[in-house]
Design a protein around this motif. Structure first.
Motif, mmCIF file in Angstrom:
data_model
loop_
_atom_site.group_PDB
_atom_site.id
_atom_site.type_symbol
_atom_site.label_atom_id
_atom_site.label_comp_id
_atom_site.label_asym_id
_atom_site.label_seq_id
_atom_site.Cartn_x
_atom_site.Cartn_y
_atom_site.Cartn_z
ATOM 1 N N LEU A 16 0.872 -0.935 0.176
ATOM 2 C CA LEU A 16 0.004 0.163 -0.199
ATOM 3 C C LEU A 16 0.741 1.306 -0.398
ATOM 4 C CD1 LEU A 16 -2.850 0.819 0.147
ATOM 5 C CD2 LEU A 16 -2.238 1.216 2.503
ATOM 6 N N PHE A 17 1.842 1.429 0.740
ATOM 7 C CA PHE A 17 2.872 2.677 0.122
ATOM 8 C C PHE A 17 3.358 2.556 -0.518
ATOM 9 C CE2 PHE A 17 3.476 2.821 5.659
ATOM 10 C CZ PHE A 17 3.292 3.795 6.032
ATOM 11 N N SER A 18 3.888 1.644 -1.163
ATOM 12 C CA SER A 18 4.546 1.460 -2.149
ATOM 13 C C SER A 18 3.619 2.423 -3.540
ATOM 14 C CB SER A 18 4.431 0.601 -3.540
ATOM 15 O OG SER A 18 5.739 -0.645 -3.052
ATOM 16 N N LEU A 19 2.159 1.808 -3.364
ATOM 17 C CA LEU A 19 1.128 2.141 -3.902
ATOM 18 C C LEU A 19 0.956 3.936 -3.982
ATOM 19 C CD1 LEU A 19 -1.149 2.155 -6.291
ATOM 20 C CD2 LEU A 19 -2.599 2.100 -4.511
ATOM 21 N N PHE A 20 0.843 4.015 -2.798
ATOM 22 C CA PHE A 20 0.292 5.744 -2.141
ATOM 23 C C PHE A 20 2.232 6.729 -2.986
ATOM 24 C CE2 PHE A 20 -2.151 4.246 1.127
ATOM 25 C CZ PHE A 20 -3.057 4.243 0.986
ATOM 26 N N LYS A 21 3.187 5.963 -3.029
ATOM 27 C CA LYS A 21 3.856 6.937 -3.187
ATOM 28 C C LYS A 21 4.490 6.658 -4.605
ATOM 29 C CE LYS A 21 7.959 5.160 0.122
ATOM 30 N NZ LYS A 21 8.812 4.549 0.475
ATOM 31 N N SER A 22 3.599 6.136 -5.186
ATOM 32 C CA SER A 22 3.492 6.189 -7.171
ATOM 33 C C SER A 22 2.855 7.690 -7.091
ATOM 34 C CB SER A 22 2.770 4.792 -7.805
ATOM 35 O OG SER A 22 1.616 4.585 -7.307
ATOM 36 N N GLN A 24 2.583 10.042 -4.810
ATOM 37 C CA GLN A 24 2.991 10.939 -5.029
ATOM 38 C C GLN A 24 2.440 12.053 -3.469
ATOM 39 O OE1 GLN A 24 4.484 12.977 -7.703
ATOM 40 N NE2 GLN A 24 6.272 11.835 -8.497
ATOM 41 N N PHE A 25 1.711 11.333 -3.021
ATOM 42 C CA PHE A 25 0.559 12.277 -2.330
ATOM 43 C C PHE A 25 1.635 12.467 -1.074
ATOM 44 C CE2 PHE A 25 -2.792 8.155 -2.823
ATOM 45 C CZ PHE A 25 -3.088 9.081 -3.824
ATOM 46 N N GLU A 26 0.981 13.580 -0.384
ATOM 47 C CA GLU A 26 1.767 14.495 0.544
ATOM 48 C C GLU A 26 1.771 13.836 1.758
ATOM 49 O OE1 GLU A 26 1.083 18.173 -0.561
ATOM 50 O OE2 GLU A 26 1.635 18.625 -2.465
ATOM 51 N N ASN A 27 -0.175 13.737 2.745
ATOM 52 C CA ASN A 27 -0.535 13.089 3.451
ATOM 53 C C ASN A 27 -0.524 12.080 3.890
ATOM 54 O OD1 ASN A 27 -0.201 16.065 4.441
ATOM 55 N ND2 ASN A 27 -1.934 16.701 3.928
ATOM 56 N N ILE A 28 0.026 11.803 4.740
ATOM 57 C CA ILE A 28 -0.043 9.717 5.392
ATOM 58 C C ILE A 28 -0.021 9.509 6.037
ATOM 59 C CG2 ILE A 28 -0.118 7.548 4.345
ATOM 60 C CD1 ILE A 28 1.043 8.612 1.691
ATOM 61 N N SER A 29 -0.773 9.047 6.794
ATOM 62 C CA SER A 29 -0.701 8.636 8.287
ATOM 63 C C SER A 29 -0.759 7.725 9.119
ATOM 64 C CB SER A 29 -0.821 9.793 9.618
ATOM 65 O OG SER A 29 -2.053 9.685 9.295
ATOM 66 N N VAL A 30 -0.306 6.838 9.842
ATOM 67 C CA VAL A 30 -0.534 5.498 9.898
ATOM 68 C C VAL A 30 -1.137 5.313 11.676
ATOM 69 C CG1 VAL A 30 0.621 3.379 10.352
ATOM 70 C CG2 VAL A 30 1.097 4.080 7.973
ATOM 71 N N ILE A 31 -2.708 4.829 11.611
ATOM 72 C CA ILE A 31 -2.005 4.827 12.756
ATOM 73 C C ILE A 31 -2.918 3.572 13.029
ATOM 74 C CG2 ILE A 31 -4.310 5.277 14.787
ATOM 75 C CD1 ILE A 31 -4.882 7.236 12.649
ATOM 76 N N SER A 32 -1.788 2.320 14.165
ATOM 77 C CA SER A 32 -1.900 1.029 14.971
ATOM 78 C C SER A 32 -3.823 1.173 15.827
ATOM 79 C CB SER A 32 -1.315 1.151 15.537
ATOM 80 O OG SER A 32 -0.853 -0.644 15.915
#
Length: 77
Positions: A16-22, A24-32
Motif C-alpha cells: 500500500l505504501f508503494s502505491l501511495f508513493k507512486s 505522490q500523496f503528501e499527507n499519509i498517516s498510519v494509526i495502529s
C-alpha cells in the motif's frame, strides 16, 4: 478527507505504501489498531419537531425500486 484501510500483514502495508508513493500523496498517516481511538459523537438537536416531515410524499408516492433507479442514475462527479 479521511480514508481507512484495514491491513492485516506487514507485506500488505508495504504494498500500500508503494502505491501511495507512486501517486505522490503528501499527507499519509498510519494509526495502529492497537490504539484505543474513541469516535467523535455529536448529540442531535432534540428541540427540532419531526412532525413537519410526516406525509411529505403523500402527493407523490414512491416505492423502493423507483428510489434506487433514480439514485443509481446520478452523476457523482
Amino acid at each position: 478527507m479521511n480514508v481507512t484501510f484495514e491491513i492485516n500483514t506487514q507485506a500488505e502495508l508495504e504494498k500500500l505504501f508503494s502505491l501511495f508513493k507512486s501517486f505522490q500523496f503528501e499527507n499519509i498517516s498510519v494509526i495502529s489498531s492497537d490504539l484505543k481511538i474513541n469516535p467523535l459523537i455529536t448529540k442531535g438537536d432534540k428541540s427540532i419537531d419531526p412532525k413537519g416531515l410526516f406525509g411529505i410524499w403523500k402527493e407523490n408516492p414512491r416505492d423502493l425500486d423507483e428510489i434506487r433507479t433514480q439514485s443509481w442514475k446520478r452523476n457523482l462527479e
